[in-house]
Write an enzyme that holds these catalytic residues in place. Sequence first.
Site, mmCIF file in Angstrom:
data_model
loop_
_atom_site.group_PDB
_atom_site.id
_atom_site.type_symbol
_atom_site.label_atom_id
_atom_site.label_comp_id
_atom_site.label_asym_id
_atom_site.label_seq_id
_atom_site.Cartn_x
_atom_site.Cartn_y
_atom_site.Cartn_z
ATOM 1 N N HIS A 38 39.490 30.978 43.962
ATOM 2 C CA HIS A 38 40.276 31.585 43.054
ATOM 3 C C HIS A 38 40.391 30.643 41.454
ATOM 4 O O HIS A 38 39.265 30.750 40.445
ATOM 5 C CB HIS A 38 41.435 32.129 42.273
ATOM 6 C CG HIS A 38 41.654 32.615 41.599
ATOM 7 N ND1 HIS A 38 41.238 33.974 40.946
ATOM 8 C CD2 HIS A 38 42.924 32.913 40.245
ATOM 9 C CE1 HIS A 38 41.749 34.188 39.675
ATOM 10 N NE2 HIS A 38 42.595 33.457 39.306
ATOM 11 N N MET A 67 37.342 42.804 41.726
ATOM 12 C CA MET A 67 38.239 43.701 42.210
ATOM 13 C C MET A 67 38.924 44.404 41.634
ATOM 14 O O MET A 67 39.923 44.374 41.191
ATOM 15 C CB MET A 67 39.294 42.917 43.062
ATOM 16 C CG MET A 67 39.215 42.667 44.075
ATOM 17 S SD MET A 67 39.318 40.968 45.209
ATOM 18 C CE MET A 67 39.468 40.063 44.018
ATOM 19 N N SER A 68 38.506 44.304 39.913
ATOM 20 C CA SER A 68 38.422 45.316 38.893
ATOM 21 C C SER A 68 38.312 45.998 38.518
ATOM 22 O O SER A 68 36.364 46.610 39.414
ATOM 23 C CB SER A 68 39.744 44.471 38.354
ATOM 24 O OG SER A 68 38.608 43.615 37.259
ATOM 25 N N TYR A 123 45.225 45.571 43.665
ATOM 26 C CA TYR A 123 46.185 44.713 44.839
ATOM 27 C C TYR A 123 46.612 43.428 44.254
ATOM 28 O O TYR A 123 48.229 42.621 45.260
ATOM 29 C CB TYR A 123 44.808 43.741 44.891
ATOM 30 C CG TYR A 123 44.954 42.120 44.105
ATOM 31 C CD1 TYR A 123 45.358 41.442 43.719
ATOM 32 C CD2 TYR A 123 43.418 41.944 42.951
ATOM 33 C CE1 TYR A 123 44.760 40.689 43.262
ATOM 34 C CE2 TYR A 123 43.080 41.732 42.989
ATOM 35 C CZ TYR A 123 44.042 40.433 42.375
ATOM 36 O OH TYR A 123 43.452 39.220 41.239
ATOM 37 N N GLU A 124 47.582 43.933 43.084
ATOM 38 C CA GLU A 124 48.623 42.725 43.109
ATOM 39 C C GLU A 124 50.324 43.826 43.355
ATOM 40 O O GLU A 124 51.472 43.664 43.267
ATOM 41 C CB GLU A 124 48.767 42.774 41.334
ATOM 42 C CG GLU A 124 48.264 41.714 41.147
ATOM 43 C CD GLU A 124 48.353 41.518 39.537
ATOM 44 O OE1 GLU A 124 48.876 40.814 39.044
ATOM 45 O OE2 GLU A 124 47.735 41.909 38.911
ATOM 46 N N ALA A 155 34.880 38.231 36.159
ATOM 47 C CA ALA A 155 34.184 37.403 36.734
ATOM 48 C C ALA A 155 34.454 38.014 38.187
ATOM 49 O O ALA A 155 34.864 39.219 39.422
ATOM 50 C CB ALA A 155 35.806 36.847 36.902
ATOM 51 N N SER A 203 39.474 37.346 34.294
ATOM 52 C CA SER A 203 39.781 36.169 34.946
ATOM 53 C C SER A 203 38.646 35.036 34.097
ATOM 54 O O SER A 203 37.141 34.876 34.237
ATOM 55 C CB SER A 203 39.209 35.978 36.515
ATOM 56 O OG SER A 203 40.490 36.478 37.124
ATOM 57 N N HIS A 221 46.199 44.392 38.758
ATOM 58 C CA HIS A 221 45.032 44.926 39.301
ATOM 59 C C HIS A 221 46.013 45.401 40.352
ATOM 60 O O HIS A 221 47.208 45.527 40.740
ATOM 61 C CB HIS A 221 44.788 43.594 40.323
ATOM 62 C CG HIS A 221 43.672 42.761 39.286
ATOM 63 N ND1 HIS A 221 44.221 41.996 38.433
ATOM 64 C CD2 HIS A 221 42.539 42.635 38.676
ATOM 65 C CE1 HIS A 221 43.313 40.817 37.970
ATOM 66 N NE2 HIS A 221 42.378 41.314 38.577
ATOM 67 N N HIS A 226 45.323 34.632 33.820
ATOM 68 C CA HIS A 226 45.752 35.810 33.292
ATOM 69 C C HIS A 226 46.671 35.802 31.903
ATOM 70 O O HIS A 226 47.965 35.659 32.565
ATOM 71 C CB HIS A 226 45.390 37.175 33.758
ATOM 72 C CG HIS A 226 43.929 37.590 34.115
ATOM 73 N ND1 HIS A 226 43.638 38.686 34.331
ATOM 74 C CD2 HIS A 226 43.903 36.736 35.351
ATOM 75 C CE1 HIS A 226 42.590 38.625 35.112
ATOM 76 N NE2 HIS A 226 42.893 37.794 35.605
ATOM 77 N N ASN A 246 29.882 33.324 40.987
ATOM 78 C CA ASN A 246 30.107 32.500 42.220
ATOM 79 C C ASN A 246 29.284 33.551 42.633
ATOM 80 O O ASN A 246 28.658 34.332 42.493
ATOM 81 C CB ASN A 246 31.505 32.312 43.080
ATOM 82 C CG ASN A 246 32.011 33.566 43.497
ATOM 83 O OD1 ASN A 246 32.891 34.130 42.659
ATOM 84 N ND2 ASN A 246 31.954 34.160 45.097
#
Length: 313
Positions: A275, A217-218, A91-92, A119, A33, A89, A66, A241
Amino acid sequence: MSSFDRANEAVSFLTNGLPEGLRKPQVAIVCGSGLGGLAETVQSEPRAEFDYASIPHFPRSTVAGHAGKLVFGLLGQKIPAVLMVGRAHFYEGHSMEQVTFPIRVFKQLGVDTVVLTNAAGGLNSDYSVGDITLLNDHLFLAGLAGTHPLRGPNDEDFGVRFPPLSDAYDLELRRHVHRAWKEITTPQTNRKLHEGVYETRAESRMLRMMGADVVGMSTVPEIVVARHCGLRVLAMSLVTNNAVLAPVPRGDEELLQDKAAGELSALLEEGKAGHEEVLEAGRAAAVDMQISMEQKLTTITEIGGTNSGERLW
């Protein structure tokens, strides 16, 4: 159709559209990301791009930031490479097999080293936004719960049933990155290079107590499949962050009783990153990471290979 056959079908499509000098990339880079600018490390000629939607069986990314394309070109000292600008991902709604399918395509293209970037939220208090974490291990709670990229029948064409992961993060590549980093940094450089442990999506305080340094998350499923395929792995997280580690305020705290509703909302929002903020932090740091990545790749490729005489990439 097996994953091996699907990967070969994708490879056949890609190679038919590639110039001769780009058909056998040595290194693959997955751009996380906000880090799509890494594709600019590729020389302008020769160069080829493919939208994910045009590649047989390739998963499509739906996440903002992306781009969803493969970029083929030359890196550093004329090293043929393929860059994945954006990833799919779990989660998608993609399956683990779909999420990791590009890694198998890279294997069949002839890639022997994959560089994974993402990220991530910083859990370690010593990490600042914009720092880079060179991964040397991971926690994979989803995998422990059974959501694993190697679940199901094993495809022997790619690797053994249970590939070892104790050497998942290539030590020699990490050593070269540290050496390259020392060459490109100055006393005025604010961005730091760390080594640390990555986790994919869980409660941050628990993960920090377990030893995690960054959270995302990846990436880990891709690493598992890359090792299953016998690829060398280098993985880096850009800290975009600082994850919130403090517990939420209790409703019966005396200091909160006289605060207005708006003030309470502000307390809950403190440290929260959306995001768009992650993408903005990525854009701000991507230029530096792009320069450092290019110089690292140049330094590493100039070294020429391993002690055993094999090529590094």
